[in-house]
Design an enzyme around this catalytic site. Structure first.
Site, PDB file in Angstrom:
ATOM      1  N   ARG A  80      -5.149   6.800  -9.337  1.00 46.34           N
ATOM      2  CA  ARG A  80      -3.914   7.559  -9.517  1.00 46.34           C
ATOM      3  C   ARG A  80      -3.484   7.675 -10.980  1.00 46.34           C
ATOM      4  NH1 ARG A  80      -3.792   4.609  -4.821  1.00 46.34           N
ATOM      5  NH2 ARG A  80      -3.181   5.782  -2.965  1.00 46.34           N
ATOM      6  N   HIS A 105      -7.695  10.803  -7.853  1.00 40.29           N
ATOM      7  CA  HIS A 105      -9.133  11.092  -7.793  1.00 40.29           C
ATOM      8  C   HIS A 105      -9.479  12.458  -8.392  1.00 40.29           C
ATOM      9  CE1 HIS A 105      -9.760   7.383  -5.795  1.00 40.29           C
ATOM     10  NE2 HIS A 105      -9.335   7.750  -4.604  1.00 40.29           N
ATOM     11  N   HIS A 180     -16.886   5.843  -3.945  1.00 35.51           N
ATOM     12  CA  HIS A 180     -15.864   5.587  -2.919  1.00 35.51           C
ATOM     13  C   HIS A 180     -16.496   5.253  -1.560  1.00 35.51           C
ATOM     14  CE1 HIS A 180     -11.978   5.950  -0.895  1.00 35.51           C
ATOM     15  NE2 HIS A 180     -11.408   6.154  -2.080  1.00 35.51           N
ATOM     16  N   ASP A 252      -4.726  -2.121  -1.142  1.00 37.16           N
ATOM     17  CA  ASP A 252      -5.088  -0.949  -1.921  1.00 37.16           C
ATOM     18  C   ASP A 252      -4.683  -1.241  -3.357  1.00 37.16           C
ATOM     19  OD1 ASP A 252      -5.984   1.492  -2.734  1.00 37.16           O
ATOM     20  OD2 ASP A 252      -4.498   2.690  -1.652  1.00 37.16           O
ATOM     21  N   GLU A 319     -14.282  -0.622  -5.203  1.00 38.12           N
ATOM     22  CA  GLU A 319     -14.503   0.439  -6.172  1.00 38.12           C
ATOM     23  C   GLU A 319     -14.401  -0.119  -7.593  1.00 38.12           C
ATOM     24  OE1 GLU A 319     -11.940   3.886  -5.079  1.00 38.12           O
ATOM     25  OE2 GLU A 319     -11.416   2.567  -3.404  1.00 38.12           O
TER      26      GLU A 319
END
Length: 360
Positions: A80, A105, A180, A252, A319
């Protein structure tokens, strides 16, 4: 061994290829030119039975229509950027927004939604490799500079998938990329990953606000649900009464990895074990951060290669990347890419059998 086949056709008539790399021991990876996507990664369990350990679709339409960006290469900026805006060298840049008022992304037409070209194929028995290339024009999704990115996927015995990135730009810009892939070490389509045991040797992570933008704080994991320095399952913390877990609807968050030296080398960022299969995954990277994503956005709307729906926490992402929103946080590692100073990065996904879970 390498095989090439047609995976599908885009509305404009362009052909999407599927390129499969395989070692003599049966370990294999399938790559799509759509999104430079890792579609399949087949590895044996403790009994020698092969299954793909990444989530993947069987049709091009599913990749184009479904969310989640399964297995794709992210860009121009993975993760982000707050308000889709950053300031660089005295100039403001406004990006296309695709997550409320923020950009994620790379924008609505990020690199995961592009057709990449095959730059080279190296069909060696001990290290098959494919290199894909993408050109992003100046102003693409609001980013300055013409950027060229190559991503190579290579297999190395007995169970390494080596992903190498190289990018260059003709103007100062910001850049961040990652893969991803959603993993499930019990096998694609086998259900929840909440019983997988995670070790992440990181002392710190980045808390987020209610829009999942890092607050700027770098917080110690001591006494939090984010402490994976000793192996523990995702289930131990994912339903905890923790403000950060609630904000992310699970995990996340980006972990701050140990600093690399002047000559970066891939160092251990995470280890995951799955008891039923005996499989173990290690992630090694040159990147400064590791985003742990517990599959919170999988809705069950789309079915994978197994024919089963992908629901929440049916896969996890690890990631390797730079920090989210780094262009707006001066104390984060820089993501500025300048002419004549190419970006290079390596991430290794190493599959094997956990010694303690090996067949006796």
């Amino acid at each position: 061994m390498i095989t090439r086949s047609v995976f599908g056709t885009l509305p404009g008539g362009e052909t999407v290829e599927r390129i499969e790399l395989m070692l003599a021991n049966g370990f294999s990876a399938a790559i799509l030119t759509w999104g430079a996507t890792l579609q399949s990664l087949r590895s044996p369990d403790r009994e020698g039975r092969f299954a793909s350990v990444v989530l993947g679709y069987t049709t091009l339409d599913d990749y184009r229509n479904a969310g989640g960006r399964l297995g794709a290469t992210m860009g121009r900026y993975a993760n982000r950027i707050e308000n889709g805006h950053f300031h660089l060298d005295g100039q403001d840049h406004q990006l296309q927004r695709n997550e409320g008022r923020h950009a994620i992304h790379g924008g609505p037409e990020g690199f995961d939604r592009r057709l990449w070209s095959v730059e080279s194929i190296l069909d060696l028995p001990d290290r098959p490799e494919v290199r894909l290339r993408l050109e992003s024009p100046d102003g693409d999704q609001g980013f300055p500079g013409r950027l060229v990115l190559t991503v190579s996927y290579a297999l190395k015995a007995p169970g390494d998938l080596v992903i190498s990135y190289e990018a260059s730009s003709d103007r100062p810009t910001v850049f961040n990329t990652t893969n991803h892939a959603y993993f499930n070490l019990a096998g694609e389509g086998s259900g929840s990953v909440l019983d997988h045991r995670f070790t992440i040797p990181a002392d710190r992570f980045l808390p987020v606000n209610d829009e999942l933008i890092p607050t700027g704080e770098i917080r110690n994991v001591d006494g939090t649900e984010f402490d994976f320095r000793e192996a523990r399952p995702l289930a131990a913390g994912i339903r905890a009464d923790d403000p950060q877990i609630r904000l992310g609807r699970g995990y996340d968050h980006c972990y701050v990895l140990s600093e690399n030296g002047p000559e970066p080398y891939p160092r251990l960022a995470a280890r995951v074990e799955e008891e039923q299969s005996g499989r173990q995954l290690e992630v090694l990277t040159t990147e400064p951060g590791l985003q742990l994503h517990s599959g919170n956005v999988l809705t069950g709307r789309y079915h994978g290669a197994s024919g089963r729906a992908y629901r929440q926490s049916d896969g996890f992402c690890l990631e390797a990347q730079h920090f989210p929103n780094a262009p707006n946080a001066a104390h984060f590692p820089s993501t500025v890419l300048r002419p004549g100073k190419p970006y290079r990065s390596i991430t290794i996904y190493r599959l094997g059998i956990t010694p303690s879970l090996a067949r006796s």
